[in-house]
Design an enzyme around this catalytic site. Structure first.
Site, PDB file in Angstrom:
ATOM      1  CG  ASP A   1      -1.798   0.970   0.979  1.00 43.53           C
ATOM      2  OD1 ASP A   1      -1.846   1.464  -0.016  1.00 43.53           O
ATOM      3  OD2 ASP A   1      -2.550   1.995   2.296  1.00 43.53           O
ATOM      4  CB  SER A   2       0.437   4.713  -1.685  1.00 42.76           C
ATOM      5  OG  SER A   2      -1.037   4.571  -1.660  1.00 42.76           O
ATOM      6  N   GLY A   3       0.152   3.891   1.602  1.00 44.23           N
ATOM      7  CA  GLY A   3       0.413   5.497   2.485  1.00 44.23           C
ATOM      8  C   GLY A   3      -0.523   6.191   2.658  1.00 44.23           C
TER       9      GLY A   3
ATOM     10  CG  ASP B   1      -6.330  -5.470   2.592  1.00 41.90           C
ATOM     11  OD1 ASP B   1      -6.327  -4.251   1.298  1.00 41.90           O
ATOM     12  OD2 ASP B   1      -5.571  -4.368   2.998  1.00 41.90           O
TER      13      ASP B   1
END
Length: 375
Positions: free
Chosen positions: A91-93, A270
């Site tokens: 995940d990118s944040g 997820d």
RNA sequence: GGGGAGAUACCAAAGCGGUCAACUGGGGCAGACUGUAAAUCUGUUGGCUGAUGCCUUCGGAGGUUCGAAUCCUCCUCUCCCCA
């Protein structure tokens, strides 16, 4: 590279195969969350073994702060660093931009935030999260987005989704003009936003589909809105997202949520629920949900789940697991997490089988009822 | 033998005349948790009651007072120090 193998005739459900450099992922799939380079409390051996995980998550925000990009780079990427040879998605944040919102400020440039660890200032941009995820070396990397809260007013959601789209253009540009560091292919997934507003979601889905990436994600759901709103939003978005690309519903959810979303054409999930709730004593079983800390299990020596997907589910009793969790023993969190993850992986495996043999719809209806029972 | 301290709810421990059914911690019981700042957080923990409220509680028995876990007397028990 994704291919749909079988489409359910009665619903939008489908089963397919996503091929990555680190292995093939049958869909629908559930991906255990391993934020900081570990699925909390679980050995990699058990993830690939007893749990039958096909892919796990990592998190750009957390790995960037600790151990730091330079360590991951020196290690040769996250796969090597954590000795995990199967696929990883990072995940990118974007979600941390949402969940740690008291420590951040959004500008056109990106997300300015203060480290929750030492208070130091940092900036994530649509470009540098690509660079960081190149270093991490995940098989699937995510765009930087803003996950809008719920409730949020229309104007906020509209501006938020517009910002996410502008960030996407910059992210795609950076993705296309850079190469993987570790010699294996990486996929880039953009993220649909738009709160629970149908027109914004449609617009966002069109924008995301247009990017033409290997897969697409739906974010900003399961942030507090009623489940029905989430299902409706999935239906609207999936009308637009291409059928021949995997659709990833981020952060979802309960076992029942998974089945409802699979029915509506989602392929990937997820969620921290099986691990975090597991550590806190909540177990998902073939007979319903149980709070293992409850007194009623004190003398129940039956196995955690007789139909259990994992060895621990069958070999340890409820009374023993209750004792471990109530006592705060580390093993309690481990057994609960292994069981819950194996349960989730078995659930999506069954879903794949039911889609293949054409009995998904009726099976799903029965399962949703069963899975929603609180024992 | 001499001197001193103390007995409070399941446990530990505050309280030292009314605002005390009694702080706080532990334990117990229950709840929450959805792209993990989480092995975390919240509620509750004398009885009855929908609530106001009422009843029974602070070692035991008496007493002082409008009013006592808090003051006095006696009793029972525990711990510490000196011989």
């Amino acid at each position: 590279m994704f291919s749909v193998l079988i489409k359910d005739k009665e619903t939008k459900a489908r089963t397919g195969l996503l091929r990555t450099a680190h292995g093939d992922i049958p869909t629908p799939i559930f991906m255990p969350v391993g934020t900081g380079g570990t699925v909390k409390g679980i050995l990699q051996r058990d993830l690939a073994g007893d749990i039958k995980a096909k892919i796990i998550l990592g998190n750009t925000y957390h790995l960037y702060l600790r151990p730091g990009t330079s360590v991951i780079k020196a290690a040769g990427g996250l796969h090597k660093f954590m000795s995990w040879s199967l696929p990883i998605l990072t995940d990118s944040g974007g979600f941390q931009v949402f969940s740690l919102n008291s420590n951040r400020k959004l500008t056109e440039e990106g997300a300015h935030f203060k480290s929750h660890i030492d208070g130091s200032s940092h900036l994530f941009t649509p470009e540098n999260v690509i660079d960081i995820q190149r270093i991490i070396g995940a098989d699937i990397i995510m765009a930087l987005d803003e996950c809008a809260p719920f409730p949020c007013d229309y104007n906020y959601a509209k501006e938020s989704v517009a910002l996410t789209h502008r960030w996407l253009d910059r992210g795609v540009e950076r993705f296309k003009t850079t190469e993987p560091l570790w010699g294996h292919e990486q996929f880039f997934f953009p993220i649909v936003q738009g709160g629970v507003f149908d027109d914004l979601r449609k617009m966002s889905a069109e924008k995301i589909a247009e990017a033409g990436m290997e897969g697409n994600a739906i974010g900003g759901l399961s942030v507090g809105e009623p489940a029905e709103e989430m299902y409706r939003t999935i239906e609207i978005v999936n009308e637009i997202l291409p059928e021949d690309k995997p659709r990833y519903l981020m952060g979802v959810g309960t076992p029942a949520n998974l089945l409802e979303a699979i029915e509506r054409g989602i392929d990937m999930f997820d969620c921290v629920m099986p691990t975090r709730n597991g550590r806190n004593g909540m177990l998902f079983t073939s007979e319903g949900m149980i709070n293992i800390k409850n007194q009623k299990w004190r003398n129940d020596f039956s196995s955690i789940d007789p139909e259990g997907a994992s060895e621990v589910s069958r070999n340890f009793s409820k009374a023993y697991l209750r004792h471990l969790v109530v006592s705060g023993e580390i093993l309690g969190g481990q057994i609960s997490s292994i069981h819950n993850l194996a349960f989730y992986l078995k659930l999506v495996e069954q879903a794949r089988e039911k889609i293949k043999d054409g009995s998904f719809k009726s099976w799903k209806a029965v399962m949703v009822k069963k899975l929603s029972i609180k024992l």
